[in-house]
Scaffold this motif. Structure first.
Motif, PDB file in Angstrom:
ATOM      1  N   SER A  54       0.686  -1.103   0.642  1.00  0.00           N
ATOM      2  CA  SER A  54       0.197  -0.339  -0.047  1.00  0.00           C
ATOM      3  C   SER A  54       0.896   1.242   0.010  1.00  0.00           C
ATOM      4  O   SER A  54       1.986   1.374   0.167  1.00  0.00           O
ATOM      5  CB  SER A  54      -0.442   0.463   1.234  1.00  0.00           C
ATOM      6  N   PHE A  55       0.127   2.366  -0.410  1.00  0.00           N
ATOM      7  CA  PHE A  55       1.150   3.522   0.008  1.00  0.00           C
ATOM      8  C   PHE A  55       0.399   4.769   0.269  1.00  0.00           C
ATOM      9  O   PHE A  55      -1.336   4.460  -0.096  1.00  0.00           O
ATOM     10  CB  PHE A  55       1.232   4.124  -1.334  1.00  0.00           C
ATOM     11  N   VAL A  56       1.174   5.178   1.563  1.00  0.00           N
ATOM     12  CA  VAL A  56       0.212   6.612   2.512  1.00  0.00           C
ATOM     13  C   VAL A  56       0.386   8.110   1.987  1.00  0.00           C
ATOM     14  O   VAL A  56       1.845   8.192   1.731  1.00  0.00           O
ATOM     15  CB  VAL A  56      -0.146   6.419   3.990  1.00  0.00           C
ATOM     16  N   VAL A  57      -0.165   8.942   1.101  1.00  0.00           N
ATOM     17  CA  VAL A  57       0.023  10.060   1.587  1.00  0.00           C
ATOM     18  C   VAL A  57      -0.356  10.450   2.324  1.00  0.00           C
ATOM     19  O   VAL A  57      -1.211  10.910   2.669  1.00  0.00           O
ATOM     20  CB  VAL A  57      -1.400  10.085  -0.788  1.00  0.00           C
ATOM     21  N   CYS A  58       0.680  12.120   2.477  1.00  0.00           N
ATOM     22  CA  CYS A  58      -0.007  12.329   3.582  1.00  0.00           C
ATOM     23  C   CYS A  58       0.732  13.708   3.590  1.00  0.00           C
ATOM     24  O   CYS A  58       1.417  14.499   2.892  1.00  0.00           O
ATOM     25  CB  CYS A  58       1.415  12.019   5.092  1.00  0.00           C
ATOM     26  N   ASP A  59       0.106  14.877   4.099  1.00  0.00           N
ATOM     27  CA  ASP A  59       0.590  16.153   4.037  1.00  0.00           C
ATOM     28  C   ASP A  59       1.491  16.755   5.367  1.00  0.00           C
ATOM     29  O   ASP A  59       1.972  15.553   5.696  1.00  0.00           O
ATOM     30  CB  ASP A  59      -0.617  17.248   4.735  1.00  0.00           C
ATOM     31  N   HIS A  60       2.287  17.754   4.465  1.00  0.00           N
ATOM     32  CA  HIS A  60       3.874  17.103   5.108  1.00  0.00           C
ATOM     33  C   HIS A  60       3.701  18.870   5.494  1.00  0.00           C
ATOM     34  O   HIS A  60       3.633  19.427   4.139  1.00  0.00           O
ATOM     35  CB  HIS A  60       4.986  16.804   4.218  1.00  0.00           C
ATOM     36  N   PRO A  61       4.868  19.024   6.583  1.00  0.00           N
ATOM     37  CA  PRO A  61       4.616  20.722   6.577  1.00  0.00           C
ATOM     38  C   PRO A  61       5.821  21.675   5.808  1.00  0.00           C
ATOM     39  O   PRO A  61       6.032  22.857   5.833  1.00  0.00           O
ATOM     40  CB  PRO A  61       5.144  21.191   8.587  1.00  0.00           C
ATOM     41  N   TYR A  62       7.129  20.611   5.098  1.00  0.00           N
ATOM     42  CA  TYR A  62       7.965  20.835   4.852  1.00  0.00           C
ATOM     43  C   TYR A  62       7.551  20.402   3.204  1.00  0.00           C
ATOM     44  O   TYR A  62       8.806  21.409   2.099  1.00  0.00           O
ATOM     45  CB  TYR A  62       9.317  20.120   5.074  1.00  0.00           C
ATOM     46  N   HIS A  63       6.854  19.867   1.936  1.00  0.00           N
ATOM     47  CA  HIS A  63       6.800  19.555   1.574  1.00  0.00           C
ATOM     48  C   HIS A  63       4.826  18.928   0.897  1.00  0.00           C
ATOM     49  O   HIS A  63       4.246  19.427   1.807  1.00  0.00           O
ATOM     50  CB  HIS A  63       7.003  18.086   1.062  1.00  0.00           C
ATOM     51  N   GLU A  64       5.019  19.623  -0.320  1.00  0.00           N
ATOM     52  CA  GLU A  64       3.159  19.402  -0.869  1.00  0.00           C
ATOM     53  C   GLU A  64       3.068  18.614   0.178  1.00  0.00           C
ATOM     54  O   GLU A  64       1.866  18.355   0.817  1.00  0.00           O
ATOM     55  CB  GLU A  64       2.889  20.190  -2.470  1.00  0.00           C
ATOM     56  N   GLN A  65       3.503  16.749  -0.199  1.00  0.00           N
ATOM     57  CA  GLN A  65       2.883  16.118   0.003  1.00  0.00           C
ATOM     58  C   GLN A  65       4.044  15.006   0.059  1.00  0.00           C
ATOM     59  O   GLN A  65       4.921  15.351   0.131  1.00  0.00           O
ATOM     60  CB  GLN A  65       2.408  14.825  -1.072  1.00  0.00           C
ATOM     61  N   ILE A  66       3.630  14.226   1.245  1.00  0.00           N
ATOM     62  CA  ILE A  66       5.111  12.958   1.490  1.00  0.00           C
ATOM     63  C   ILE A  66       4.257  11.332   1.235  1.00  0.00           C
ATOM     64  O   ILE A  66       2.744  11.599   1.474  1.00  0.00           O
ATOM     65  CB  ILE A  66       5.412  12.865   2.047  1.00  0.00           C
ATOM     66  N   VAL A  67       5.252  10.829   0.437  1.00  0.00           N
ATOM     67  CA  VAL A  67       4.458   9.375  -0.260  1.00  0.00           C
ATOM     68  C   VAL A  67       4.799   8.677   0.807  1.00  0.00           C
ATOM     69  O   VAL A  67       6.101   8.253   1.090  1.00  0.00           O
ATOM     70  CB  VAL A  67       4.782   9.152  -1.495  1.00  0.00           C
TER      71      VAL A  67
END
Length: 88
Positions: A54-67
């Motif tokens: 699986s992959f989890v897409v997350c909001d991140h304070p230093y990047h637009e998103q992190i996977v």
């Protein structure tokens, strides 16, 4: 609240944008393009230690998103998230 997504990785649940099944989603060209672009940007973290399920897409304070690529399947991640909510 936090969600353990595999290995030693724990993320804040409010940062989760989506949890996706890699086998089902990778058949889509758009998903493959998205993951390829994220990899080129350096925002894909393979925490699977083996073959990711699986992959989890997350909001991140230093990047637009992190996977995050996880060895856990989506139903396991869903059950973990739901069981934490029931404990409260």
């Amino acid at each position: 609240m936090y969600l353990h997504i595999g290995q030693n990785e724990i993320i804040q649940e409010h940062r989760i944008i989506g949890i996706f099944d890699l086998d089902k989603c990778s058949t889509s060209k758009r998903t493959r393009d998205y993951l390829s672009a994220a990899d080129k940007e350096g925002v894909v973290l393979d925490i699977s230690g083996d073959i990711p399920k699986s992959f989890v897409v997350c909001d991140h304070p230093y990047h637009e998103q992190i996977v995050y690529l996880s060895q856990l399947n989506t139903s396991t991640l869903k059950n973990r998230a739901e069981s934490r909510k029931l404990e409260l």
